[in-house]
Design an enzyme around this catalytic site. Structure first.
Site, PDB file in Angstrom:
ATOM      1  N   LYS A 119       0.838  -1.535   0.252  1.00 58.49           N
ATOM      2  CA  LYS A 119      -0.001  -0.073  -0.115  1.00 58.49           C
ATOM      3  C   LYS A 119       0.394   0.986   0.164  1.00 58.49           C
ATOM      4  O   LYS A 119       0.292   2.586  -0.652  1.00 58.49           O
ATOM      5  CB  LYS A 119      -0.872  -0.186   0.987  1.00 58.49           C
ATOM      6  CG  LYS A 119      -2.327  -0.550   0.978  1.00 58.49           C
ATOM      7  CD  LYS A 119      -3.026  -0.801   2.611  1.00 58.49           C
ATOM      8  CE  LYS A 119      -4.497  -2.123   2.106  1.00 58.49           C
ATOM      9  NZ  LYS A 119      -3.901  -3.533   1.795  1.00 58.49           N
ATOM     10  N   GLU A 203      -2.711   6.431   7.748  1.00 57.15           N
ATOM     11  CA  GLU A 203      -3.538   7.517   7.816  1.00 57.15           C
ATOM     12  C   GLU A 203      -4.294   8.245   8.497  1.00 57.15           C
ATOM     13  O   GLU A 203      -4.113   7.853   9.407  1.00 57.15           O
ATOM     14  CB  GLU A 203      -4.349   6.826   6.420  1.00 57.15           C
ATOM     15  CG  GLU A 203      -3.755   6.298   5.208  1.00 57.15           C
ATOM     16  CD  GLU A 203      -4.750   5.543   4.370  1.00 57.15           C
ATOM     17  OE1 GLU A 203      -5.658   5.284   4.492  1.00 57.15           O
ATOM     18  OE2 GLU A 203      -4.789   4.775   3.611  1.00 57.15           O
ATOM     19  N   HIS A 238     -14.369  -2.874   9.126  1.00 61.03           N
ATOM     20  CA  HIS A 238     -13.501  -2.981   8.309  1.00 61.03           C
ATOM     21  C   HIS A 238     -13.445  -4.062   7.225  1.00 61.03           C
ATOM     22  O   HIS A 238     -13.364  -3.709   6.105  1.00 61.03           O
ATOM     23  CB  HIS A 238     -12.175  -2.223   8.770  1.00 61.03           C
ATOM     24  CG  HIS A 238     -11.474  -1.600   9.140  1.00 61.03           C
ATOM     25  ND1 HIS A 238     -11.439  -0.435   9.517  1.00 61.03           N
ATOM     26  CD2 HIS A 238     -11.156  -1.583  10.587  1.00 61.03           C
ATOM     27  CE1 HIS A 238     -11.845   0.453  10.385  1.00 61.03           C
ATOM     28  NE2 HIS A 238     -10.677  -0.622  11.041  1.00 61.03           N
ATOM     29  N   ARG A 300      -7.903  -8.668  -7.931  1.00 65.05           N
ATOM     30  CA  ARG A 300      -8.199  -9.044  -8.447  1.00 65.05           C
ATOM     31  C   ARG A 300      -9.672  -9.278  -8.770  1.00 65.05           C
ATOM     32  O   ARG A 300     -10.088  -7.768  -8.614  1.00 65.05           O
ATOM     33  CB  ARG A 300      -8.015 -10.598  -6.927  1.00 65.05           C
ATOM     34  CG  ARG A 300      -8.239  -9.295  -5.849  1.00 65.05           C
ATOM     35  CD  ARG A 300      -8.694 -10.490  -4.802  1.00 65.05           C
ATOM     36  NE  ARG A 300      -8.326  -9.520  -3.597  1.00 65.05           N
ATOM     37  CZ  ARG A 300      -9.627  -9.200  -2.623  1.00 65.05           C
ATOM     38  NH1 ARG A 300     -10.957  -9.274  -3.751  1.00 65.05           N
ATOM     39  NH2 ARG A 300      -9.490  -8.619  -2.280  1.00 65.05           N
TER      40      ARG A 300
END
Length: 632
Positions: A119, A203, A238, A300
Site C-alpha cells: 500500500k 492514514e 472494516h 483481482r
C-alpha cells in the site's frame, strides 16, 4: 496472440470457485477443482469435472501452497488457473510460477500485482500518476516510537493499516494516543498471520468516510475501461457487509472524477484483467470530486463483483477468461452502460448477538430465497469448518430503483433458513430496512452507531409461536414426545364461535413461553431436529423452542460458573491477564484467532482470575475452558 483455453483449474474454494465454474461450463470449458481434506465433500468439489486433493485442512498446507496447485493443474491437464479472491490471488510469485509452468494465468501481470500489493509503494505511484491520495505516513521506519510520532503529526483519529493487507486484516482505528501501542501490536499480529508481513502505514481517519470503488478492466493490447462505481460503505470491523451499484448520491461530475482517476491508476501499472480501485470519500458534505482519495487497488476479482454484473449486464468472469486468452476487451468505454440498481448482502456463518463470533457445524437445513440471485459456497448437508472465511453465500437483488432493490433484498434475507449454524441474515435485513440507509445517509460508521438496534435479539411473533405450538402437537401425535408427559392437552379449550385452540408450554433459551396454536394448523418453515428442538424460521432467524425445561446442569451453567470457554475452535494469539489479577466486566482476557480474524474474549463480570488454562500459541477446541474467574 490468442491462447487456447479449454480447461480451467480454480485455485480456490467455496462460493468463488462455484462462480467461476458456472461461467466456464457456459463457455464449454472443462473445470478442475482443488480441495483440502476438510473440503472433500464440499459443493465446489461436486461442481467440477475433476477434483484433486492438495493437502490438510489448514490453508497454509493446502490452498496457500502454490507448488501443489500447479502440480494439480499439470495432473489434470488444465490450460489455465483462475485464482478467485483471497488465498494466492494477489501473490505475484505464484502468478510468475504459473506462467513459468506454461499455464495461462487468469489475472493481472505479476508486475502490476507487486506495484499495487504494498500500500505504501502503491500510494507513492498513484501520486506520480496524478491520482489523489489520503494524507498519512508511508515510511520504511517501523519503530513504534516513530510510528507514534507520525500518528501525532497526522492527528487523531488515525488508521493503522497493514502494508500488505486487505479485507480489513491488520487494520485498527485509534482515537487516543494511549490506545496506540496496543492497537499497533494487534494490527501487526493480524498482518503477520494473514500476509506474513507485519509492516504498517498510517492514514488520517476521515470521520464520516464512504467507501467508493471503481471496477476497471484492461487487456494486453493497452486498452483500459471502467465499469462504473460501487458503494461499499456498510462495513463492520472494516469488512464489507452490504455493497451496491451505483453509489447513492453520485452525480455526473463526481463519477467522472473518480472513474477517470481509477483508469489512470490502472494505466500507470500496465494493468490487464479485472481490478478494483478503492477510494475513501468524505461524506460530511455529500460526494464531491475534491473530497475523494485513492486508498488501494485490489488486483483481482472482488467479492462484490455481482452488483456490477447486474447493472451492466456483463459477465466479468467471462471477460477475465477472454482477456487472459489474449483477446481484446469485449466492449469499449462508450458501449458500457449503467442501468437500474443492484445490492448485495454477504451471508456469514456468525452470531451477531455474541459479537459476531463465527458459527461452525453441519448444515442440517439450508434454504436460500428464490426472489434474488444467490451465489452460494455451500449446500444442505455440508459443513462450516473453522479453517476458512465464514462467508457462506451472497444474496444479490436487482431492480429499476434503489428503493425496490433494497426492499427485495430485505425480503430475501428474511426468507433465509439455516440450522443449526447461526447466520447474520436477520442483521442484514435490519440494515437494509434502516431509514437512514434507505435515504442514502450512510458512511462506514453506520453499523457501529446502530449496532444495538441491529443486533437486538429477535422476539418471536404470534405467528411464530402458533407455528411452534402446532409443530409441538404434531410431534406429540407422531410419538416424538412419548417419553414425557404431555404439557398441553389439559390446557386445550374452546373460544366462543371459534375453532378449538391449544395452549402449549414451550421453552425458549431456557425460559418458559406459552404458545397457542390450532390443531389443524399446517406450520410452514418449521422443523423438528434430532435433539427435539422445534425450529421456527422467521425474519432470517432460526428460533429454537424446546419441549422440556433445561436440566439442572444447564441452568447452573447458564447462571455463570466463572468459566470463560472458547466459542469456537481456534488459536490463542495473545493473553493479557495473569492468575490473581482483578478484572472489570468487559475487560479483555485474551485474543482468539479463528476464520482468519482475531476475537477478543472478555470478562463476563467483575472478578479475579483464578486460573489461566491456556497460553499464547495454544490450539483450543470449541467449549474448551480458557479462563476461570471468581466474582469480586
Amino acid at each position: 496472440m490468442a491462447k487456447q483455453i479449454t480447461s480451467i483449474l480454480v485455485a480456490n474454494r467455496g462460493e468463488i470457485a462455484r462462480r467461476v465454474f458456472a461461467t466456464a461450463r457456459r463457455l464449454g470449458l472443462r473445470t478442475v477443482a482443488v480441495y483440502s481434506e476438510a473440503d472433500a465433500d464440499a459443493a465446489h468439489v461436486r461442481d467440477a469435472d475433476e477434483a484433486i486433493c492438495i493437502g490438510p485442512a489448514p490453508a497454509r498446507e493446502s490452498y496457500l501452497v502454490g507448488e501443489k496447485i500447479i502440480k494439480a493443474a499439470k495432473q489434470a491437464k488444465a490450460d489455465a488457473i483462475h485464482p478467485g479472491y483471497g488465498f494466492l490471488s494477489e501473490n505475484a510469485d505464484f502468478a510468475e510460477a504459473v506462467a513459468k509452468a506454461k499455464l495461462t494465468w487468469i489475472g493481472p501481470p505479476p508486475a502490476a500485482i507487486r506495484a499495487m500489493g504494498l500500500k505504501d509503494a502503491a500510494k507513492a505511484l498513484m501520486q506520480k500518476a496524478g491520482v489523489p491520495v489520503t494524507p498519512g505516513y508511508l515510511g520504511e521506519d517501523q519503530d513504534e516510537a516513530r510510528l507514534a510520532k507520525e500518528a501525532k503529526r497526522i492527528g487523531y483519529p488515525v488508521l493503522i493499516k497493514a502494508v500488505a493487507g486487505g479485507g480489513g486484516k491488520g487494520m485498527r482505528r485509534v482515537d487516543d494516543p494511549k490506545q496506540f501501542s496496543a492497537a499497533l501490536a494487534a494490527a501487526k499480529r493480524e498482518a503477520a498471520a494473514s500476509f506474513g508481513d507485519d509492516r504498517v502505514l498510517l492514514e488520517t481517519y476521515v470521520t464520516r468516510p464512504r467507501h467508493i470503488e471503481v471496477q476497471v478492466f484492461g487487456d494486453s493490447h493497452g486498452n483500459v475501461v471502467h465499469l462504473f462505481e460501487r458503494d461499499c460503505s456498510l462495513q463492520r470491523r472494516h469488512q464489507k457487509v452490504i455493497e451496491e451499484a451505483p453509489a447513492p448520491g453520485m452525480d455526473a461530475a463526481t463519477r467522472e472524477a473518480v472513474t477517470s482517476a481509477a483508469v489512470r491508476a490502472a494505466q500507470a501499472v500496465g494493468y490487464v484483467g479485472a481490478g478494483t480501485v478503492e477510494f475513501i470519500a468524505d461524506a460530511s458534505q455529500g460526494l464531491r470530486p475534491d473530497r475523494i482519495w485513492f486508498m488501494e487497488m485490489n488486483t483481482r476479482l472482488q467479492v462484490e463483483h455481482p452488483v456490477t454484473e447486474m447493472v451492466t449486464g456483463l459477465d466479468l468472469v467471462e471477460w477475465q477468461i477472454r482477456v487472459a486468452a489474449g483477446e481484446l476487451l469485449p466492449l469499449g468505454q462508450d458501449q458500457i452502460t449503467l442501468t437500474g440498481h443492484a445490492v448485495e448482502a454477504r451471508l456469514y456463518a456468525e452470531n451477531p448477538q455474541t459479537g459476531f463470533l463465527p458459527s461452525t457445524g453441519g448444515l442440517e437445513h439450508f434454504h436460500l430465497p428464490h426472489n434474488v440471485r444467490c451465489d452460494s459456497g455451500v449446500i444442505e448437508g455440508g459443513e462450516i469448518t473453522p479453517f476458512y472465511d465464514p462467508m457462506i453465500a451472497k444474496l444479490i437483488a436487482y431492480a429499476d430503483t434503489r428503493e425496490q432493490a433494497l426492499a427485495d433484498l430485505a425480503e430475501a434475507c428474511d426468507a433465509v433458513e439455516v440450522w443449526p449454524v447461526k447466520t447474520n441474515a436477520c442483521f442484514l435485513a435490519r440494515c437494509l430496512e434502516q431509514p437512514g440507509f434507505i435515504a442514502g445517509d450512510v458512511d462506514t460508521g453506520f453499523i457501529e452507531r446502530n449496532l444495538e438496534e441491529l443486533t437486538a435479539a429477535h422476539e418471536p411473533s404470534s405467528a411464530a409461536l402458533a407455528a411452534a405450538a402446532a409443530a409441538a402437537m404434531i410431534a406429540e401425535e407422531s410419538g416424538v414426545t412419548e417419553e414425557a408427559p404431555s404439557p398441553w392437552r389439559d390446557l386445550a379449550g374452546f373460544r366462543l364461535n371459534a375453532p378449538p385452540e391449544t395452549g402449549v408450554r414451550l421453552f425458549l433459551e431456557g425460559k418458559p413461553v406459552m404458545a397457542h396454536g390450532r390443531p389443524d394448523a399446517q406450520p410452514r418453515s418449521v422443523l423438528l431436529d434430532e435433539d427435539g428442538h422445534i425450529v421456527v424460521f422467521e425474519a432470517g432467524e432460526a428460533i429454537a423452542f424446546s419441549l422440556h425445561p433445561p436440566s439442572a446442569d444447564m441452568a447452573e451453567g447458564a447462571a455463570g460458573d466463572g468459566q470463560v470457554r472458547s466459542p469456537m475452535p481456534g488459536k490463542v494469539t495473545n493473553v493479557v491477564v495473569k492468575p490473581g489479577q482483578t478484572v472489570a466486566k468487559g475487560a479483555p482476557l485474551l485474543t482468539l484467532e479463528a476464520m482468519k480474524m482475531e476475537h477478543a474474549m472478555t470478562a463476563p463480570f467483575d472478578g479475579r482470575v483464578e486460573e489461566l488454562a491456556v497460553k499464547a500459541g495454544d490450539q483450543v477446541a470449541e467449549g474448551a475452558v480458557l479462563v476461570r474467574l471468581s466474582a469480586a
